[in-house]
Design an enzyme around this catalytic site. Sequence first.
Site, short mmCIF file in Angstrom:
data_model
loop_
_atom_site.label_atom_id
_atom_site.label_comp_id
_atom_site.label_asym_id
_atom_site.label_seq_id
_atom_site.Cartn_x
_atom_site.Cartn_y
_atom_site.Cartn_z
N CYS A 261 40.89 41.10 105.69
CA CYS A 261 41.76 40.30 106.57
C CYS A 261 40.99 39.17 107.24
CB CYS A 261 42.46 41.22 107.58
SG CYS A 261 43.88 40.42 108.32
N GLN A 265 38.93 35.96 105.59
CA GLN A 265 39.04 34.55 105.95
C GLN A 265 37.67 33.99 106.34
OE1 GLN A 265 41.91 35.02 109.06
NE2 GLN A 265 43.58 35.49 107.64
N GLY A 305 48.28 35.91 110.05
CA GLY A 305 49.02 34.67 110.29
C GLY A 305 48.27 33.45 109.76
N HIS A 356 45.29 44.90 103.66
CA HIS A 356 44.59 46.02 104.30
C HIS A 356 44.48 47.21 103.38
CE1 HIS A 356 44.22 44.38 108.39
NE2 HIS A 356 45.23 43.63 107.98
N GLU A 358 42.86 49.74 103.83
CA GLU A 358 42.85 50.97 104.63
C GLU A 358 44.25 51.38 105.03
OE1 GLU A 358 42.39 48.06 105.77
OE2 GLU A 358 43.14 47.85 107.82
#
Lengths: 400, 1056
Positions: A261, A265, A305, A356, A358
């Site tokens: 995540c 980035q 986002g 994700h 997880e």
Amino acid sequence: MTAPAALLALEDGTVFRGSGFGAEGESFGEAVFNTGMAGYQEVLTDPSYAGQIVTMTAPQQGNYGMHADQAESGAIQVAAFAVTEASRRSSSPRADSTLPEALLAAGVVAIEGIDTRKLTRRIREVGAMRAAVSTRDLDPTSLVARVRETGGMAGADLARTVTTAAPYEAGALVGPADRARGRVWRIAAFDFGIKRNILRMLAAAGLDATVFPAETPAADVAAGGFDGVLLSNGPGDPAATSYGVAAVRELLGRLPLFGICLGHQLLGLALGGRTFKMPFGHRGVNQPVRDTRTGEVRITSHNHGFAVDPAGWERDPDGTVRTAFGRVEVSHRNLNDDTIEGLRCLDVPAFSVQYHPEAAPGPHDAAGLFPEFRELIEQQTGSGGSSSELASGSPRMEGP
Amino acid sequence: MSKRTDLSSILVIGSGPIVIGQACEFDYSGTQACRVLRREGYRVTLVNSNPATIMTDPEFADRTYLEPLTPESVLSVIERERPDALLPTIGGQTGLNVSVALAESGDLDRMGVELIGASIETIHRAEDRSGFKEAMTKAGLDVPRAGIAHTLEEALQLGHQLGFPVIVRPSFTLGGGGSGFASSHGELEGLARRSLEASPVSEVLVEESIAGWKEFELEVMRDHADNAVIVCSIENVDPMGVHTGDSVTVAPQQTLTDREYQAMRDDAIACLRAIGVETGGSNVQFAVDPQTGRRVLIEMNPRVSRSSALASKATGFPIAKIAALLAVGYRLDEIRNDITGATPASFEPTLDYVVVKIPRFAFEKFPEADARLTSTMKSVGEVMAIGGTFKEAWGKAWRGLERSGADLGATYATAHDDVLGALRDGTEWRFHLMDRAFAAGHSVDEVAAASAIDPWFVDQLAQVFERAEGLAGATAPSVGRETLLGAKRVGLSDARIARATGSTERAIRDRRDQFGVAPVFKSVDTCGGEFPARTPYLYSTYDEESEVEPASRPRVVILGAGPNRIGQGIEFDYACVHAAFALEVAGFESVMVNSNPETVSTDYDTSSRLYFEPLSAEDVVAVCRAERPAGVIAQFGGQTPLELARTLQDAGFPILGTSPDAIDLAEDRGRFAELLREMDIPAPPHGEARTIDEARIVARRIGYPVVVRPSYVLGGRAMEIVYDDDELETFVRTAAEASRAHPVLVDRFLEGAIEVDVDAVCDGVDVFIGAVMEHIEEAGVHSGDSSCQIPPATLSDEELDRIEDITRRLARRIGVVGLLNLQLAVKDEKIWVLEANPRASRTVPFVSKVIGVSLAKVATLVLAGRTLAELAADDVLPADPGHYRRLPFTAVKAAVLPFGRFPGVDTVLGPEMRSTGEVMGIDADPGAALAKAMVAAGHALPTSGTVFVSVANRDKRAIVFPAKRLADLGFALLATTGTAGVLRRAGIPVEPVAKVSEAPQTGAESGPRSGRESGTRNVAELIRAGRIDLVINTPFGRGPRTDGYHIRTAAAAAGV
Ligand SMILES: Nc1ncnc2c1ncn2[C@@H]1O[C@H](COP(=O)(O)OP(=O)(O)O)[C@@H](O)[C@H]1O
Ligand SMILES: Nc1ncnc2c1ncn2[C@@H]1O[C@H](COP(=O)(O)OP(=O)(O)O)[C@@H](O)[C@H]1O
Ligand SMILES: [Mg+2]
Ligand SMILES: [Mg+2]
């Protein structure tokens, strides 16, 4: 006790009237929607939601109560919670408290009895907006005006606000790493807002993590004798998380990296790419992601986002990206909107995913990425025959 | 694209007649599959014996065979059509079983036909209960402890090993047929015997009972590249032990944590992999221990199922269509999600609403049946509702059930003074009892413990109850805006609010209008609003924002038929679907309103707009207000919408076709009788009575036998034929006592009359006669239960002319515009009118299929303003007005009855309809057509063996010739003493056996051969022992104590 009246106001002037069901007060943040049907507890306690007013598209929340062992962090992280209806009673005899009780205890403002589908459709059409939930200011004009005075998510560096104050051993929180796979490897986990299930999954893959504050200098980690580095999820604008980008740049090529995540980035930025703010992001547990190498489709859990910009790099005709760290391929794509869902460095040991693996909440389709991280570590550290081969095939790079 | 190009023709197998456990959901799935396969360019051949289905309409397949679903007849289709592949997974258990039989006999291999969608190994692993357990255990999945038994001894032994209570389930049955619970050795003995008999392979599973646990289902899709998605999770409100088909269910699941749910998801996918379902949809069922959270797998179905129809409607994800595409090689990510138009089908739908399904029962038709809900499915239909919350969906579903007098909130009387005790019994009335328990001050926890229903659901229902209680004391003119809005938001119906405030439904609606308390409409979009929806699939909810888009063309609203029930089933959906198609052709936007998830009409691409709503006044008025239609069609959905016509007209919406007043003229028995008298059309003499004395006088005046019925019920409910004063008295006392306000209607019973049905269309001027059907059974057997044929078998042209003439005159005189169904009886050269239904009838699909003209389409075009003369000029109608008399074949419709489900229920057919479905047989030879229909209905007649005859005195003469014929064909005859005497006198060899009421004989009278045995055992025992192949019995009297009853129930149980 009758519930207090509450307002939810958006920066575009839309106002929803409902009633409060958590703490009384008011809270400002970015309004976003999550389309997962179960899993409110994981959402509420996911640090990536810091600074956000979260609405769930599924109408009834709190049905099974709150369970201490299912929290993703030590606190409720959202700025405020907005639902159609909150349960006054829990189904499960194993619940520790009801949802309203937990929000009240955490001092988090919440609103129910509003048209959450209308709110969701506003966000879809206008984009994620600045917003407020209040049980104090019940004057729509005033609340909207105050919403417009707040800052937005772009440029916000929030990882700093949710990270751990001091390094700690994951084992203390989630138990010792599993020895079933043989040797336990030591890894460093950058906590930009890490979810506990990442630590659980690492432990299950036989990876013993030490968790470091977000701003820990790369050198400290490099000196710690770790076998790999995990870049966690977290809130805010990746471009504003400059310390994270700097650390990744330093560690790339030195230690195997796995980004999730926000961590993904940051890897993208460290590789010289760009990130952008999506209109309303992806938040839910039903996003189809294709592995571009195998063609396999996984249903994945999302909460972001911002995304890595595919136009941020020059590309080879075969689609691979040339970076200062060698070639990089886009390893995963979102089938709904074709956004980049994963990166894999071909010349240094690093990979990342936007989603994700997880889960928590969400499907376990991508759980295999944790053992994959372990394999990458094994290859690099030369245990098991293949690592030396790979090491010689791709010389380590020292960074730009 | 990975679509298979090596296949060019595909055989699709339907599911045959509607029976309990297998209803019209398979018409929906089959229609979807046929449509999409044709669109993909495959040549589709379809076999299905059920004429009431949309899928058997000519435009859905390249070749359609209305043939019995037996291996023999499907094989002969294969020989004719030579398909490359067979799709076995969309025709329910029937389709699957036929396919398995053909695969195992080697016929498929021999004919070079490939099974697509599921391999034979896969089907076996899933269906064979022991193989299934083994595969699951190997895959590391938890299952209840169990063992397989093939004999009674094995079963008993297992019972002791596992410890009581246990559940026994036969292999290869559907809807839990033959299953049950036993809590002692004695109980297990009886149950295991029945269950072994129910299994075609004499195999049963004996399993530890986990009744009381929570039950869940997941609908899974998997493609050949091993991509798997969960389309929908369904939670049963009722605990384990109540068949899913009989349970109230909710989607999505409400009470599992994400962690529990995801673990269940993993198990479901692991289950598909272990079973080897390579492509398509499967249904996987789980149980969860509410205390510990332990989860076990109960069963999986490697095919489209009832639950997958529900899941499709609940989510907007068309499971059957996608399963068909996967079977021909597509991957999930290559298929588009129709609803968003922008995203792929490889995703998991998310719901921002709650869906509730409630089954509809018909115990009132089977008074002797055990009304407790168990692992054997007993419901005959279901209703689904979508609401903003569980409470709202719950309220909508209950009013959608259309069970008059039984809507939620109606007081339900129980014999138990202990409400919690009554709750434990788990009948259809459990939720009514819950309200009583709340009223008595019992807590949510107490109620949850007694009912074994999750406290979360109980609490939701307690909230609804509190709201309803909060209304008490308010009066309609005083009830405030917030109170009303609050009541509507928790799903209270206007009717219930009216009851609580001593007002009328209409007054409550007016009050709401005054305050602007009205529902909005939101879309079912598969994605929780994340993407714009292109398909207008809507539901109402009391919330803020409405999503109804303006329309470009004038709209016509079609009111559907609601939940399937006995007397109103798929036939009406058929007419509604045709109306939608025809409206599009006529330039309108069709707006469908319906609440039955099993139907084609509730498919989002059948109409221009779909409103998944209850067919109750408040909901239908709200839809009309949102749509402002040019007109409303109320004559296709059976009795339900007909009753809404007046309300809608009063609310300002024009009813297309026959006006509400004309409807009333035909429906009101008094007005209609008057009309017939004026027109000089014979009708059975009739009268009304309010007391036993009055009834006796009326009956004497009319003359016995008479048909009696309470006036307030419709659909042949509680109708009976009585032969004398005593029977009349019993009827008036038992059946009609309950409602002193309503008179009993008494009609002269036309004994031995031929019953006739006519379906016609009238445009106000001309009348088009679809067909005159002649019933095979005499009048007195409800038209829905009897067989009928086109062309008529024995009626003369002159009689047909007179019937047509009566139809024409009546249609014009009543003022019918659209469809008319007429029921008549022919006796002594005279033609009597029994009733007129100014609407689509049960026989519309049958007639349409036989004459090759869609009556519903013709009627729709008439409603849209076309005249029959124009349609005739356009060749929509046949040129020959007597077309149906001169067909080159005979078509027979036969009914399918659910007696096997209700042990102990008398099987005599009467004027009260009890069949659940129908089949059709078609052949150049009338006898063969009848035989095909019988085979398709599951009543293949034996061609040799032993026939048992026992007839009432009045029929003893009539039986002589058939008996002689049977004896000549080599059948051995057994008969009860009286009948045997008559037959012997006629020189027919016959052996007498004891009636149940006679003391067992001691062999004194025994004949030489099987005599000893038949002499010592009474007839019911012989039937149960499988010694008798055919039973011919005509009843004399009805009731649990008669011999006939024992004979018939034994025969039904043994499948004779
Ligand atoms: N071990 C069990 N204990 C209690 N109830 C059971 C058990 N197994 C099944 N049932 C009940 O019986 C019903 C029918 O069983 P199932 O195996 O699903 O048969 P079917 O093929 O008819 O769907 C289930 O819906 C469940 O309520
Ligand atoms: N007067 C009668 N004589 C003989 N049979 C009758 C008579 N009236 C009704 N029946 C039988 O009862 C059945 C049901 O009656 P009908 O009036 O058609 O009620 P429904 O509204 O249920 O269709 C008919 O199909 C017919 O077989
Ligand atoms: Mg089942
Ligand atoms: Mg009738």
